[in-house]
Scaffold this active site. Sequence first.
Site, PDB file in Angstrom:
ATOM      1  CB  THR A 145      -0.932   0.033   1.221  1.00 17.45           C
ATOM      2  OG1 THR A 145      -0.142   0.217   2.409  1.00 17.45           O
ATOM      3  CG2 THR A 145      -1.723  -1.258   1.331  1.00 17.45           C
ATOM      4  CB  CYS A 146       0.044   4.674  -1.074  1.00 15.65           C
ATOM      5  SG  CYS A 146       0.001   4.268  -2.831  1.00 15.65           S
ATOM      6  CG  ASP A 147      -0.058   4.104   5.833  1.00  8.43           C
ATOM      7  OD1 ASP A 147       0.933   4.753   6.203  1.00  8.43           O
ATOM      8  OD2 ASP A 147      -1.079   3.990   6.515  1.00  8.43           O
ATOM      9  CB  SER A 148       5.287   5.417   5.545  1.00  9.60           C
ATOM     10  OG  SER A 148       4.616   6.063   6.621  1.00  9.60           O
ATOM     11  CG  ASN A 199      -3.644   2.097  -1.308  1.00  8.78           C
ATOM     12  OD1 ASN A 199      -2.440   2.203  -1.123  1.00  8.78           O
ATOM     13  ND2 ASN A 199      -4.307   2.969  -2.057  1.00  8.78           N
TER      14      ASN A 199
END
Length: 388
Positions: free
Chosen positions: A329-332, A368
Amino acid sequence: MANTVKVSPTADAEYYRTLSRESGFSPLLVLDCERLRQQYRSLVAALPGVDMYYAIKSLPNMDVLHTLAAEGAGFDIATSAEAEMLAQVAVSPRHTIHTHPIKRPRDIIDALRYGCTTFVVDNPEEIAKFEPYRQRVSLLLRVSFRSPSALVDLSRKFGCAPQEVDTLLDEAARLGIHVKGLSFHVGSQSLDSSQQVKAIDTCNALIRARHARGLPPLSVLDIGGGFPASYGQGEVDIEAYCEPIRAALDRLPEFVNVLAEPGRFLSAPSMTGVATVMGRALRDGRWWYYFDDGVYGSYSGQLFDHTHYPLEVFSDSAERFPSVLSGPTCDSIDVIAEDLELPELQIGDLLVGHSMGAYTAASATDFNGFPRARVVLVNQHMDEALTG
């Protein structure tokens, strides 16, 4: 606690590649029904005479339910949705208990409509909810026993103090509601069974004291779950773990029937995760590998269950490089493991996570837009492998 990572020869990946290829999908969760049967049988052997009620919440999967029902298991439900699942399984509602101490009115109605009539409570307000159904239900009163060694302390949120038991039993009697026993859950993933022994002995004293006063007997003791699974620290010796528990149960009066709610011990070793490298990047001297599964998916247990799974990658190279294993996903925050020294992986290489049955698929999301892992069955009927 951190993930352990094993590096195996490339040839060892062929089994998992074949499963991925035949299912046409990645990521996967491979459910081994025979391992599930073995776990159930080993716990039954370690606690003879204890009726097992599988905690559905750990892995709410229809094939798990069918497999355990065939073994003779009962079931621990906590929601209307879990009751709806069980309605599709050949199991009598008499072999179910509803163990969520706090219930919506709809939860009670749905469980009764299904046929479940045993419910767990832990406070006066919850007891009062059953007054309209007092002719149809029996209750178990949950007692709190905090366990410092438990990874997940469930008695922080649920359960009454032992000294409150008589007051709550008197309140139930005033309302004409039958309380048939006590229950407890000392928490999850403790490798020490001493707190379970303490809880059994305390409940034993409460049961005997009430019986000595000539009051209606408490004929059931639900000792909960919490039986530990192995996460790479060696196999759990369930026979040795349960030996002190057996001794404590032997001290109970003969009229007491004992239940347990195993979840993790049964489900965790029964499922393996398979993810694929979908991208990679060299950042600040470290290889970042991006897999199609992560902490918003099957690795959600690393956030919610405080668990890190034994990992395995495949390479024939002896070289090692600083590495990070990341989710898609685009989450760190979506990082499976870091600060690792691993061989260089390529796009399409696999990551295998072991003991990934408990609180993985159960808490996975579609964040996401990444799809959850598909479940693949092996050993469903002992001698065949099916996908589903």
